[in-house]
Design an enzyme around this catalytic site. Structure first.
Site, PDB file in Angstrom:
ATOM      1  N   CYS A  26       0.860  -1.176   0.000  1.00 57.50           N
ATOM      2  CA  CYS A  26       0.000   0.000   0.000  1.00 57.50           C
ATOM      3  C   CYS A  26       0.895   1.225   0.000  1.00 57.50           C
ATOM      4  CB  CYS A  26      -0.898   0.035   1.239  1.00 57.50           C
ATOM      5  SG  CYS A  26      -2.102  -1.307   1.325  1.00 57.50           S
ATOM      6  N   GLY A  53      -0.295   0.280  -4.981  1.00 53.65           N
ATOM      7  CA  GLY A  53      -1.627  -0.295  -4.799  1.00 53.65           C
ATOM      8  C   GLY A  53      -2.604   0.338  -5.750  1.00 53.65           C
ATOM      9  N   ASN A 127       0.146   0.710   5.890  1.00 51.56           N
ATOM     10  CA  ASN A 127       0.857  -0.148   4.941  1.00 51.56           C
ATOM     11  C   ASN A 127       1.530  -1.248   5.729  1.00 51.56           C
ATOM     12  OD1 ASN A 127       2.367  -1.223   2.768  1.00 51.56           O
ATOM     13  ND2 ASN A 127       4.088   0.115   3.244  1.00 51.56           N
ATOM     14  N   GLY A 128       1.227  -2.501   5.396  1.00 53.06           N
ATOM     15  CA  GLY A 128       1.847  -3.620   6.076  1.00 53.06           C
ATOM     16  C   GLY A 128       0.840  -4.693   6.420  1.00 53.06           C
ATOM     17  N   CYS A 262      12.433  -4.933   4.191  1.00 57.68           N
ATOM     18  CA  CYS A 262      11.990  -5.861   3.141  1.00 57.68           C
ATOM     19  C   CYS A 262      12.917  -5.762   1.933  1.00 57.68           C
ATOM     20  CB  CYS A 262      10.554  -5.509   2.737  1.00 57.68           C
ATOM     21  SG  CYS A 262       9.941  -6.428   1.306  1.00 57.68           S
ATOM     22  N   TYR A 268      12.049  -4.643  -6.404  1.00 53.75           N
ATOM     23  CA  TYR A 268      10.908  -4.457  -7.296  1.00 53.75           C
ATOM     24  C   TYR A 268       9.924  -3.391  -6.864  1.00 53.75           C
ATOM     25  CZ  TYR A 268       6.472  -5.704  -9.584  1.00 53.75           C
ATOM     26  OH  TYR A 268       5.290  -5.661 -10.265  1.00 53.75           O
ATOM     27  N   SER A 309      10.391  -3.116 -15.006  1.00 53.48           N
ATOM     28  CA  SER A 309      11.077  -3.184 -13.715  1.00 53.48           C
ATOM     29  C   SER A 309      12.496  -3.735 -13.803  1.00 53.48           C
ATOM     30  CB  SER A 309      10.259  -4.013 -12.730  1.00 53.48           C
ATOM     31  OG  SER A 309       9.969  -5.281 -13.270  1.00 53.48           O
ATOM     32  N   ASP A 371      15.189 -10.560 -15.698  1.00 54.81           N
ATOM     33  CA  ASP A 371      13.948 -10.296 -14.980  1.00 54.81           C
ATOM     34  C   ASP A 371      14.288 -10.041 -13.516  1.00 54.81           C
ATOM     35  OD1 ASP A 371      11.277  -9.887 -14.576  1.00 54.81           O
ATOM     36  OD2 ASP A 371      10.631 -11.883 -15.200  1.00 54.81           O
ATOM     37  N   ASP A 372      13.424  -9.289 -12.831  1.00 58.70           N
ATOM     38  CA  ASP A 372      13.712  -8.978 -11.426  1.00 58.70           C
ATOM     39  C   ASP A 372      13.337 -10.119 -10.500  1.00 58.70           C
ATOM     40  OD1 ASP A 372      10.783  -8.388 -10.541  1.00 58.70           O
ATOM     41  OD2 ASP A 372      11.096  -7.130 -12.283  1.00 58.70           O
ATOM     42  N   CYS A 408       5.191 -14.398   1.874  1.00 60.32           N
ATOM     43  CA  CYS A 408       5.390 -13.294   2.816  1.00 60.32           C
ATOM     44  C   CYS A 408       4.135 -13.169   3.668  1.00 60.32           C
ATOM     45  CB  CYS A 408       5.646 -11.984   2.079  1.00 60.32           C
ATOM     46  SG  CYS A 408       5.777 -10.555   3.187  1.00 60.32           S
TER      47      CYS A 408
END
Length: 482
Positions: A26, A53, A127-128, A262, A268, A309, A371-372, A408
């Site tokens: 978020c 988000g 956020n979280g 994180c 990313y 990305s 790619d990431d 996660c």
């Protein structure tokens, strides 16, 4: 590495299904600016955080006497217009753009959450993800607190509204003792804005200055620049910061023994023009590509990224390897933004709805595809096939993160164990499944080296299954009525 083009049976790619990426978290934003249109500035701040988000957006504003708010499902640019921004007048504001991690995507779960309390009105953006949300929710219900949503963010709001303490500062301290997991909060009261970051610093939150009297907090520094604010510093792990017209004041610092940022913010999530811990994320991602080239070289003619990305990492890989960088895929950035479903003929086109291959850059070439990350593995195989159809003679996949083998539980929708391709397959099996000539991932040590931070300062849960806090495994829609 042995070359193979044998591929296991693979379903056709549907560009209208979820991307093969960790879903975003978020975005939160808060501002104190006595002489400015705070709702409009919050709108543009959220616009800069839209990548975090895309399900719903909301703004709450205080004028020193009461709160007004507006929230709705959809993108920031779809939710707000001149008519619904005009009534949001005040000196303080918070905003939120949501991706659901606990609680499904519906209006009842949109933020900010706004309630009336004994200390006056309260609005919260979060956020979280709380790892002990179920226990805290159960406690509220047993106390007779009515809940209207299925989000842990409403649990946080009600804990603050009805929790112990005679002031908001005391209530926030009590909350931080009780809460476990990931949370960055913007907390709006009648006459103050609070910014709160969990003791582990799992997700980012920063402070900026706007002119002579304005102060801003945001998930990422890119949102500060969008409204002309200057970056001051990051909100520290475990810090409670109060912002008023008098400026910022540190209310408490309650950090954990070590931080646990994180790693996917570096890989990313965060925009490449954002800064984390003093490092430009574009530079960090270029460094990831360099590390990957050193660890896993390839005999090839051209390096291309999966847009957008992986572009910085592909630049780094090309610089370190000496293999020319080029574009090989052009992305249709808006194909996932329509609710009109393709017919059967268009579905057969598959990946070409989302990417077009540049045949003139690929024909007869041995390609390194950067790619990431690979989460489910549902887009990489079709991309390999698209490159071969455009004339690539070999496709060597290089991934700028370690294999994702665990979900996660701290604010990122990373998919479940059965969905994670690296949980159920070995790297050689994934290579065969994708139809690549070779496949290599960046090591965890290489990834951490690219950040230029100490190894002990990160959450590595999705890679090795070790989390900085006790984890209560929750289904995303656990609290939904079935």
């Amino acid at each position: 590495m042995e070359s193979t083009r044998t591929r296991e049976a693979m379903p056709e790619f549907d560009p209208f299904e979820r991307d093969d990426k960790p879903a975003h978290e978020c975005g939160i934003f808060g501002i104190v600016a006595p002489d400015a249109d705070v709702a409009r500035l919050t709108f543009f701040g959220l616009y800069a955080l839209q990548h975090r988000g895309q399900e719903s957006a909301g703004i709450a504003v205080s004028n020193g006497r009461g709160l007004r708010y507006y929230k709705q499902m959809g993108l920031v640019s779809h939710v707000f217009n001149e008519d619904n921004l005009r009534p949001l007048v005040g000196h303080f504001a918070i905003g939120h753009t949501r991706y659901s991690t606990t609680g499904s995507s519906k209006l009842e779960n949109a933020q900010p959450f706004v309630v009336e309390s004994a200390l006056g009105p309260l609005a919260v953006g979060h956020n979280g993800n709380l790892s002990n949300a179920a226990a805290l929710r159960r406690e509220l219900l047993l106390r007779g607190v009515g809940l209207t949503s299925t989000s842990d963010s409403e649990v946080i709001t009600q804990m603050l509204a009805g929790g112990e303490g005679r002031t908001w500062e005391e209530k926030l301290r009590v909350f931080m003792v009780r809460a476990q997991g990931a949370y960055c909060l913007t907390v709006l009261t009648r006459d103050a804005l609070f910014a709160v970051r969990d003791p582990w610093g799992l997700h980012p939150l920063c402070l900026g200055r706007l002119g002579d009297r304005g102060w801003v907090v945001a998930s990422e520094s890119c949102a500060l620049g969008t409204i002309g604010a200057q970056f001051v510093r990051e909100v520290e792990p475990g810090e409670i910061l109060m912002l008023t017209e008098e400026g910022p004041q540190v209310i408490a610092r309650m950090p954990a023994a070590r931080s646990a940022a994180c790693l996917f913010e570096y890989i990313y999530f965060a925009r490449p023009d954002s800064v984390l811990q003093g490092a430009s994320l574009h530079a960090v991602r270029v460094s990831q590509g360099r590390e990957l080239a050193r660890e896993s070289p390839a005999d090839a003619d051209v390096v291309i990224p999966v847009p957008d990305s992986a572009v910085p990492a592909a630049i780094g890989y090309a610089q370190e390897s000496g293999i020319p960088y080029s574009e090989g895929l052009i992305k249709n950035r808006y194909i996932g933004r329509t609710f009109i479903q393709p017919d059967d003929q268009l579905r057969k086109v598959g990946i070409s709805l989302k990417f077009n291959a540049l045949a003139e850059n690929l024909a007869g070439k041995r390609v390194v595809l950067i790619d990431d990350s690979i989460v489910r593995g549902n887009t990489s195989g079709p991309i390999v096939r698209l490159l071969r159809e455009a004339g690539a003679t070999e496709v060597h996949i290089r991934v700028c993160s370690p294999p994702i083998r665990h979900p996660c539980f701290l604010g990122v929708d990373m998919a479940s164990y059965p969905e994670l391709i690296a949980h159920r397959m070995s790297i050689p099996e994934i290579q065969r499944h994708l139809g690549a000539d070779s496949l290599a991932y960046l090591s965890l040590d290489g990834l951490i080296r690219s950040t230029r931070r100490e190894p002990g300062n990160f959450c590595k849960g999705c890679f090795i299954g070790e989390y900085p806090v006790d984890i209560e495994v929750l289904d995303k829609e656990l609290f939904e009525v079935r």
